[in-house]
Design an enzyme around this catalytic site. Structure first.
Site, PDB file in Angstrom:
ATOM      1  CE1 TYR A  62       4.800   6.333  -0.068  1.00 14.41           C
ATOM      2  CE2 TYR A  62       6.134   7.546   1.506  1.00 14.41           C
ATOM      3  CZ  TYR A  62       5.090   6.681   1.237  1.00 14.41           C
ATOM      4  OH  TYR A  62       4.334   6.160   2.274  1.00 14.41           O
ATOM      5  N   GLY A 111       0.831  -1.193   0.000  1.00 16.95           N
ATOM      6  CA  GLY A 111       0.000   0.000   0.000  1.00 16.95           C
ATOM      7  C   GLY A 111       0.866   1.243   0.000  1.00 16.95           C
ATOM      8  CB  CYS A 112       0.360   4.685  -1.233  1.00 12.06           C
ATOM      9  SG  CYS A 112      -1.302   5.090  -0.657  1.00 12.06           S
ATOM     10  CD1 TRP A 113      -2.477   6.059   2.916  1.00 11.74           C
ATOM     11  CD2 TRP A 113      -1.142   7.186   4.299  1.00 11.74           C
ATOM     12  NE1 TRP A 113      -2.893   7.366   2.913  1.00 11.74           N
ATOM     13  CE2 TRP A 113      -2.089   8.081   3.761  1.00 11.74           C
ATOM     14  CE3 TRP A 113      -0.193   7.673   5.191  1.00 11.74           C
ATOM     15  CZ2 TRP A 113      -2.122   9.429   4.094  1.00 11.74           C
ATOM     16  CZ3 TRP A 113      -0.226   9.018   5.528  1.00 11.74           C
ATOM     17  CH2 TRP A 113      -1.181   9.877   4.980  1.00 11.74           C
ATOM     18  N   PRO A 114       1.672   2.399   3.918  1.00 10.77           N
ATOM     19  CG  PRO A 114       0.707   0.292   4.146  1.00 10.77           C
ATOM     20  CD  PRO A 114       0.642   1.536   3.313  1.00 10.77           C
TER      21      PRO A 114
END
Length: 308
Positions: free
Chosen positions: A287, A115-118
């Site tokens: 990022y 995932g993007c957040w993790p």
């Protein structure tokens, strides 16, 4: 003959970005279900089984269904959904996770895209836990901000429609049941669930994730230099990764702490800020939520799996 890539869900946000990234590539062939059969289960099954790599850009249940439709032992899968990120038999698609992960992705038949957040929190916390500078039971909090593309099509349409009237900073996940929590816990090597407090901003893509650290209660308090060295050493030892570590600096602000600075790339830059006298630190990752976070990460994993 070029390897065949099938993007199941190619008309969603992640799928469209992957198509764009592959548009000028001559070393792969993207195959697509005809538009009038996009929701035809049999047609999807045909293309899933014809592909060398199937990239799933679907909701969780639909991604599980797609995997069940693969009847051969040759189609390899990259799943961009949440469905398989901590599932047995799936390789976590963050090649910079540790020294062995790049080879694990290369050899895998089933890869769960992160995932993007993790990714930011895992990238910063795992080297510290591995080095023994943070205990696994440390009470981790994650916050940050992402572009509205991370919320999928409904959020994107809402933000575009509202334009400048859309919220500039909108916290969400206030039920403390964010779907990425198990992933952060598992791959950052944490002993219990972190608190995650995400927010979305009025910009299309890009993100910053932040892990604040209160260190004074630890039996052995690490310095900022020690934490920076552990993180920098971790990534310096990896070949072919796209994660870099900024120099340790004592600053009030920086133009590089900008959620949109790496948009359109799969780069990730990590920063360590610390006040040793106060025994406090901030770990910051910058990022693109679609670049390193979703589409770019899928293409990075695809290239590793195909030896490209």
């Amino acid at each position: 003959m070029a390897p065949k890539i099938f993007i199941d869900g190619e008309h969603g946000t992640t799928g469209l970005q992957i198509r764009t990234l592959l548009a000028d590539r001559r070393n792969v062939e993207v195959i697509s279900v005809p538009a009038d059969k996009r929701k035809d289960r049999d047609a999807r099954a045909e293309f899933l089984n014809a592909a060398d790599i199937a990239i799933l850009c679907l909701p969780d249940d639909a991604a599980k269904e797609s995997v069940s439709l693969i009847e051969n032992d040759t189609t390899r899968v990259i799943d961009a959904s949440t469905a398989h990120r901590v599932a047995e038999g799936w390789t976590y698609g963050f090649p910079e996770l540790d020294a062995a992960q790049m080879d694990a992705v290369r050899a895998a038949k089933r890869v769960a895209n992160p995932g993007c957040w993790p990714q930011g929190p895992i990238a910063m916390l795992r080297p510290l836990v591995t080095a023994g500078l943070l205990p696994a039971d440390y009470p981790v909090t994650v916050n940050g901000i992402s572009g509205y593309s991370g919320g999928g099509r409904p959020m994107m349409e809402d933000y575009v429609e509202k334009g400048s009237a859309a919220p500039g900073f909108l916290p969400y996940g206030l039920s403390l049941k964010h779907k990425h929590v198990p992933e952060i816990r598992a791959y950052a090597k944490l002993g219990h669930d972190p608190i995650m407090q995400p927010a979305v901003g009025n910009f299309a893509q890009g993100m910053i994730t932040v892990v604040p650290l209160q260190l004074g209660h630890l039996s052995r308090v690490p310095t900022g230099a020690e934490m920076h060295e552990a993180i920098a050493d971790h990534y310096a030892g990896l070949g072919g990764g796209v994660v870099e570590v900024a120099p340790l600096a004592e600053i009030e602000r920086s133009d590089e702490i900008n959620p949109e600075i790496y948009n359109g790339t799969n780069r990730m830059r990590l920063h360590v800020f610390a006040n040793d006298q106060r025994a406090q630190a901030l770990l910051v990752a910058v990022y693109d939520n679609l670049g390193k976070g979703a589409s770019g990460a899928a293409v990075q994993n695809m290239d590793l799996m195909l030896g490209l």
